[in-house]
Write a protein that holds these residues in place. Structure first.
Motif: not given
Length: 108
Positions: A17-18, A25-26, A44-47
């Motif tokens: 993760p960044n 991810f959490d 929207f997707w992706y982060p």
């Protein structure tokens, strides 16, 4: 020395993760699905750091239902990533959230 970390039980590579993706991810670790949501343009997707429609950075994470539609899939029968070789054949899919949230598709 590799920065890739592996799950101690399965041997699968873990995501790195960044600051932009950490909340995703959490939530996933807690079996919840969160998607980025722009106050003007919706999900929207992706982060990413900015909304792909208005390019503003004031989006927030919002819960999503977890329902969706399989857009594409393939099966990795070879194990292109050596760590995933023992898990072959491994289905890999792209799922587009298809709910009331209507996340924007990354595909044309």
């Amino acid at each position: 020395m590799s920065s890739i970390r592996y799950d101690s039980e399965t041997g699968r590579p873990l995501p790195i993760p960044n600051p932009t993706t950490q909340a995703y991810f959490d939530a996933a670790r807690e079996h919840r699905l969160q998607l980025p949501k722009c106050p003007r343009d919706g999900f929207f997707w992706y982060p990413r750091s900015r909304c792909p429609e208005c390019y503003r950075d004031d989006w927030e994470w919002a819960p999503a239902s977890g329902r969706g539609e399989v857009h594409a899939f393939t099966v990795d029968r070879i194990g292109h990533d050596p760590a995933l070789g023992p898990h072959s054949p491994l289905p890999i899919s792209t799922v587009i959230p298809a709910t009331a949230e209507t996340a924007a598709s990354p595909f044309p």
